[in-house]
Design a protein around this motif. Structure first.
Motif, mmCIF file in Angstrom:
data_model
loop_
_atom_site.group_PDB
_atom_site.id
_atom_site.type_symbol
_atom_site.label_atom_id
_atom_site.label_comp_id
_atom_site.label_asym_id
_atom_site.label_seq_id
_atom_site.Cartn_x
_atom_site.Cartn_y
_atom_site.Cartn_z
ATOM 1 N N GLY A 64 0.772 -1.237 0.000
ATOM 2 C CA GLY A 64 0.000 0.000 0.000
ATOM 3 C C GLY A 64 0.799 1.280 0.000
ATOM 4 O O GLY A 64 0.239 2.366 -0.178
ATOM 5 N N ASN A 135 -4.791 4.518 -7.282
ATOM 6 C CA ASN A 135 -3.366 4.188 -7.217
ATOM 7 C C ASN A 135 -2.886 3.806 -8.607
ATOM 8 O O ASN A 135 -3.388 2.836 -9.195
ATOM 9 C CB ASN A 135 -3.101 3.028 -6.258
ATOM 10 N N LEU A 168 -4.141 -4.352 -2.621
ATOM 11 C CA LEU A 168 -5.077 -3.271 -2.915
ATOM 12 C C LEU A 168 -6.506 -3.771 -3.073
ATOM 13 O O LEU A 168 -7.462 -3.082 -2.701
ATOM 14 C CB LEU A 168 -4.643 -2.539 -4.184
ATOM 15 N N ASN A 176 -11.532 0.922 -4.217
ATOM 16 C CA ASN A 176 -10.183 1.054 -4.760
ATOM 17 C C ASN A 176 -10.204 1.016 -6.283
ATOM 18 O O ASN A 176 -10.845 0.151 -6.875
ATOM 19 C CB ASN A 176 -9.294 -0.088 -4.252
#
Length: 326
Positions: A64, A135, A168, A176
């Motif tokens: 992470g 991300n 994730l 996410n």
């Protein structure tokens, strides 16, 4: 693109863009050389302690990372956005109670559109997609570079590895959005103005991940990304192209021969519009069959092609532009 802007604003945009480009090209190498140089000076204890810390902290990128709001909200990213300008467009709602694997196309030379939209807060990702955390996943080798790894982790950039994706999409609950540049370094070799070539016909790993964790697939296209630099594109099968591909295979990234305007590394002021498409519902199949993978891969390619053709004209391309998938 500079009409109506003050000279000071233009200056800040140029400096911010040069900072971003220089970071992409040089910061990783510069940090590595600096740390090894310090090893042979009276300051040797600093790099020694850091390398010990890096070994202890080795797996953090795959767990992470260390995203910081401060760096993602840095004012320089607003000037970088305004330089082109860069815009993020939503075409459908993404439910924050689900996870998503978002494929970004094309890779371009530096993926400046993907970086600005999803690794900074300058394009309004949180406002457009409330409840989602983004991300951007990149080459895992970058996280072996001292100091540089800390910088990219602060921006929420993580390695595109199975361990990272597993963390994730399982350990972080829902909401996410993991963003993957599907074409990778191979696709950067096709990047040139007027070219819309994607490398993904045999790239199905992202579909397997989506099926394993039950994450919906979402296509995204960054119109204008390939227009930022002029590149010498060698014909497929030529000796020079084979040497580029050999280098990419060994080092993990492609040695692109490109040029921008002014100082050569400054990209052209071409608008970048990153359009995020509708999600493709994917069931959770931990051990998906090849037929299932092929089915959802085909659905994804069809959705991506539809997204490209529906938005190409409004995003600056002509009606006769075609999308080539290899």
């Amino acid at each position: 693109m500079t009409k109506g802007k003050t000279k000071w604003k233009v200056f800040l945009e140029v400096v911010s863009t040069l900072q971003a480009v220089s970071t992409f090209l040089f910061l990783g190498v510069a940090c590595t050389l600096l740390m090894f140089y310090l090893m042979f000076t009276s300051l040797w204890l600093i790099p020694t302690l850091y390398f010990v810390w890096q070994v202890v902290d080795w797996h953090t990128p795959e767990r992470g990372g260390r995203k910081t709001t401060f760096l993602r909200n840095w004012r320089a990213w607003d000037h970088l956005r305004d330089f082109f300008p860069i815009k993020l467009v939503k075409t459908a709602e993404l439910n924050p109670d689900k996870n998503y694997v978002v494929g970004i196309h094309p890779h371009g030379i530096m993926s400046l559109g993907a970086f600005t939209c999803f690794s900074t807060e300058s394009c309004g990702f949180k406002e457009l997609f409330p409840g989602l955390r983004s991300n951007l996943l990149v080459l895992a080798g970058l996280f072996r570079l001292p100091l540089f790894r800390e910088y990219v982790m602060f921006l929420g950039i993580l390695p595109v590895s199975k361990k990272s994706l597993t963390h994730l999409l399982t350990n972080r609950g829902k909401g996410n959005a993991v963003l993957i540049l599907i074409g990778g370094a191979a696709e950067s070799l096709f990047s040139a103005p007027g070219v819309n070539t994607l490398v993904m016909r045999q790239r199905k790993g992202f579909v397997r991940v989506a099926l394993e964790f039950g994450a919906d697939l979402v296509p995204a296209y960054a119109f204008g990304e390939n227009e930022l630099f002029k590149q010498v594109v060698f014909s497929e099968g030529s000796l020079r192209r084979r040497l580029q591909e050999l280098f990419k295979k060994i080092m993990g990234f492609a040695p692109c021969l490109f040029v921008g305007e002014h100082m050569g590394i400054l990209p052209y002021r071409i608008p970048i519009t990153t359009v995020v498409g509708s999600p493709i519902s994917v069931p959770k199949h931990i051990k998906a069959t090849e037929e299932e993978v092929d089915h959802f891969h085909k659905l994804y390619m069809e959705a991506l092609s539809k997204l490209f053709h529906e938005h190409k004209v409004s995003c600056g391309l002509s009606e006769n532009h075609e999308l080539r998938i290899i």
